[in-house]
Design a protein around this motif. Structure first.
Motif, mmCIF file in Angstrom:
data_model
loop_
_atom_site.group_PDB
_atom_site.id
_atom_site.type_symbol
_atom_site.label_atom_id
_atom_site.label_comp_id
_atom_site.label_asym_id
_atom_site.label_seq_id
_atom_site.Cartn_x
_atom_site.Cartn_y
_atom_site.Cartn_z
ATOM 1 N N GLN A 158 0.690 -1.131 0.080
ATOM 2 C CA GLN A 158 0.100 0.107 0.008
ATOM 3 C C GLN A 158 0.919 1.270 -0.038
ATOM 4 N N PRO A 159 0.635 2.211 -0.938
ATOM 5 C CA PRO A 159 1.567 3.266 -0.670
ATOM 6 C C PRO A 159 1.318 4.278 0.405
ATOM 7 N N ASN A 160 2.454 4.794 0.613
ATOM 8 C CA ASN A 160 2.527 6.001 1.841
ATOM 9 C C ASN A 160 1.253 6.891 1.538
ATOM 10 N N LEU A 161 0.279 7.102 1.942
ATOM 11 C CA LEU A 161 -1.001 7.892 1.755
ATOM 12 C C LEU A 161 -0.612 9.316 1.932
ATOM 13 N N LEU B 18 4.198 12.201 -1.763
ATOM 14 C CA LEU B 18 4.380 13.121 -2.604
ATOM 15 C C LEU B 18 3.015 13.532 -3.332
ATOM 16 N N PRO B 19 1.819 12.718 -3.798
ATOM 17 C CA PRO B 19 0.821 12.822 -4.373
ATOM 18 C C PRO B 19 -0.180 13.694 -3.336
ATOM 19 N N TRP B 20 -0.028 13.276 -2.002
ATOM 20 C CA TRP B 20 -0.901 14.223 -1.079
ATOM 21 C C TRP B 20 -0.472 15.529 -0.775
ATOM 22 N N TRP B 21 0.820 15.523 -1.018
ATOM 23 C CA TRP B 21 1.381 17.013 -0.713
ATOM 24 C C TRP B 21 0.909 17.893 -1.783
ATOM 25 N N ASN B 22 1.011 17.363 -3.120
ATOM 26 C CA ASN B 22 0.682 18.162 -4.292
ATOM 27 C C ASN B 22 -0.779 18.290 -4.185
ATOM 28 N N VAL C 118 -4.732 23.624 -0.834
ATOM 29 C CA VAL C 118 -5.637 23.904 0.012
ATOM 30 C C VAL C 118 -5.192 24.984 1.391
ATOM 31 N N VAL C 119 -3.976 24.679 1.698
ATOM 32 C CA VAL C 119 -3.579 25.419 2.816
ATOM 33 C C VAL C 119 -2.731 26.858 2.486
ATOM 34 N N LEU C 120 -2.575 26.933 0.989
ATOM 35 C CA LEU C 120 -1.723 28.251 0.781
ATOM 36 C C LEU C 120 -2.587 29.663 1.035
ATOM 37 N N PRO C 121 -3.885 29.623 1.143
ATOM 38 C CA PRO C 121 -4.569 30.629 1.559
ATOM 39 C C PRO C 121 -4.516 31.229 2.887
ATOM 40 N N PHE C 122 -4.002 30.175 3.670
ATOM 41 C CA PHE C 122 -3.854 30.597 5.331
ATOM 42 C C PHE C 122 -2.249 30.938 5.411
ATOM 43 N N LEU C 123 -1.332 31.043 4.408
ATOM 44 C CA LEU C 123 0.036 31.204 4.721
ATOM 45 C C LEU C 123 0.338 32.682 4.239
ATOM 46 N N THR C 124 1.483 33.196 4.919
ATOM 47 C CA THR C 124 2.042 34.794 4.564
ATOM 48 C C THR C 124 2.772 34.247 3.298
ATOM 49 N N PRO C 125 2.834 35.849 2.740
ATOM 50 C CA PRO C 125 3.622 35.465 1.291
ATOM 51 C C PRO C 125 5.038 34.816 1.334
ATOM 52 N N ALA C 126 5.832 34.940 2.355
ATOM 53 C CA ALA C 126 7.009 34.146 2.777
ATOM 54 C C ALA C 126 6.930 32.896 2.876
ATOM 55 N N GLN C 127 5.799 32.416 3.591
ATOM 56 C CA GLN C 127 5.487 30.845 3.676
ATOM 57 C C GLN C 127 5.282 30.260 2.428
ATOM 58 N N ALA C 128 4.135 31.034 1.569
ATOM 59 C CA ALA C 128 3.788 30.467 0.425
ATOM 60 C C ALA C 128 4.951 30.161 -0.600
ATOM 61 N N ASP C 129 5.983 31.196 -0.737
ATOM 62 C CA ASP C 129 7.087 31.022 -1.384
ATOM 63 C C ASP C 129 7.847 29.668 -1.120
ATOM 64 N N ILE D 140 6.827 27.147 0.742
ATOM 65 C CA ILE D 140 6.287 25.847 0.442
ATOM 66 C C ILE D 140 6.126 25.344 -0.939
ATOM 67 N N ARG D 141 6.027 26.215 -1.994
ATOM 68 C CA ARG D 141 5.882 26.417 -3.356
ATOM 69 C C ARG D 141 7.165 25.737 -3.834
ATOM 70 N N ALA D 142 8.227 26.442 -3.188
ATOM 71 C CA ALA D 142 9.494 26.400 -3.861
ATOM 72 C C ALA D 142 9.983 24.755 -3.365
ATOM 73 N N GLU D 143 9.575 24.409 -2.241
ATOM 74 C CA GLU D 143 10.013 22.983 -1.576
ATOM 75 C C GLU D 143 9.450 21.887 -2.552
ATOM 76 N N LEU D 144 8.036 22.088 -2.772
ATOM 77 C CA LEU D 144 7.197 21.182 -3.195
ATOM 78 C C LEU D 144 7.901 20.942 -4.618
ATOM 79 N N ALA D 145 8.184 22.288 -5.393
ATOM 80 C CA ALA D 145 8.755 21.799 -6.583
ATOM 81 C C ALA D 145 10.070 20.962 -6.494
ATOM 82 N N TYR D 146 10.704 21.438 -5.459
ATOM 83 C CA TYR D 146 12.307 20.556 -5.639
ATOM 84 C C TYR D 146 12.000 19.335 -5.140
#
Length: 335
Positions: A142-145, A148-152, A157-168, A170-176
């Motif tokens: 069974q995959p790890n639920l 990475l697919p769950w992160w994507n 969903v959580v981006l609207p709750f973040l500051t601009p610095a936090q959003a930058d 989390i987006r950069a790390e997800l891309a990495y």
């Protein structure tokens, strides 16, 4: 481990009788965690006191749960110190409480050590390696639920709750992490069943000895290196309010050296440990953001602070190149 489903004493007593675990004497809801309903259950059978944990699963389905429960049973049968699920007369270990999936497992002796030292990290590293080797021929998959697919799916969903610095960040790390997952080195990483949530409060010690790992309900088939990274990010970090997320070198080397003495790391694992440390921090930052901003009602709900893993992730990004020193042969051998 919050209480979402209120289980009556009589209902729990009937369940224990069905499992041949004697007469229920105490039922106590467990505070902490946020995924499932958990109770400590104490019973008496033929003059002996038995201690178990009743879990009612709030998110996992009847279809998903056989993997977790049979993995625990399999590992316990291979001598790995994990709670074994109790079976009824039909041999069933997946039960039902109020129409929800449930299980009753052994309660490990001792308590969690929330301020571990080198000795505790050594014990965790060695036992984690034994667990990984023992699980190599586990027949279910069974995959790890929460991979990475769950992160994507969850980051938008959580981006609207973040500051601009936090959003930058989390987006950069997800891309990495998406980039890393497509690399040949990542494809070469050894894989198998992993705990994927082996924090300090998911292990027990008694008189300084490790008595076992528990709470396998985030387990799945993933890279062993991800499991190691999750452990390092919790067991080897300072947890005071002023910490910056950095790894403690003596504890980190102790855990890695003990692990490697049982299952030596491959070249791909050595090269990607810094990246997987970042992945482990990202995974728990995302889940804590989700639990904080999109909570469910519960009788004993205490969501964890997301800022802790934001700091851990920033430290791992900052120290990506320096972390490679942990994997040098001379560093591990001199630990």
């Amino acid at each position: 481990m919050a209480v979402y489903t209120e289980v009556a004493f009589a209902e729990a007593a009937a369940l224990l009788h069905d499992l041949n675990l004697g007469d229920l004497t105490e039922l106590r809801g467990i505070q902490g965690g946020i995924e499932n309903t958990n109770y400590f259950v104490t019973s008496e059978r033929e003059g002996a006191t038995l201690e178990h944990v009743l879990t009612v699963f709030e998110r996992l389905s009847f279809e998903q749960l056989p993997f977790y429960l049979h993995l625990m049973k399999f590992l316990a049968g291979r001598g790995i110190p994990v709670p074994a699920p109790a079976a009824n007369a039909k041999g069933e270990i997946l039960l039902s409480v109020q129409g929800k999936p449930a299980a009753v497992v052994d309660r490990l002796r001792g308590k969690s050590d929330l301020a571990p030292g080198v000795a505790q990290c050594e014990a965790v590293g060695a036992t984690l390696a034994r667990m990984h080797l023992a699980g190599l021929d586990f027949p279910m998959s069974q995959p790890n639920l929460r991979g990475l697919p769950w992160w994507n799916e969850t980051v938008p969903v959580v981006l609207p709750f973040l500051t601009p610095a936090q959003a930058d960040l989390i987006r950069a790390e997800l891309a990495y992490q998406n980039h890393v997952a497509q690399s040949p080195a990542y494809a070469a990483l050894p894989r198998g069943p992993v705990h994927a949530d082996l924090f300090r409060d998911n292990a027990m010690f008694e008189n300084g000895e490790l008595t076992g790992f528990f709470d396998f309900y985030f387990a799945g088939c993933d890279t062993f290196l991800f499991d190691i990274a999750v452990c390092l990010n919790d067991w080897c970090v300072l947890h005071d309010q002023d910490h910056d997320g950095s790894l403690d070198t003596p504890r980190s080397l102790a855990l890695l050296t003990a692990y490697q003495a049982v299952r030596p790391l491959t070249a791909a694992e050595r090269s990607l440990l810094p990246a997987l440390l970042r992945a482990g921090a990202l995974r728990f930052w995302i889940s804590r953001l989700w639990d904080l901003h999109l909570p469910r009602e519960a009788a004993l709900l205490q969501p964890h602070d997301p800022s802790h893993f934001e700091r851990v992730l920033r430290a791992r990004v900052r120290d990506t190149h320096a972390l490679a020193a942990l994997l040098r042969d001379d560093a591990l051998q001199s630990a």
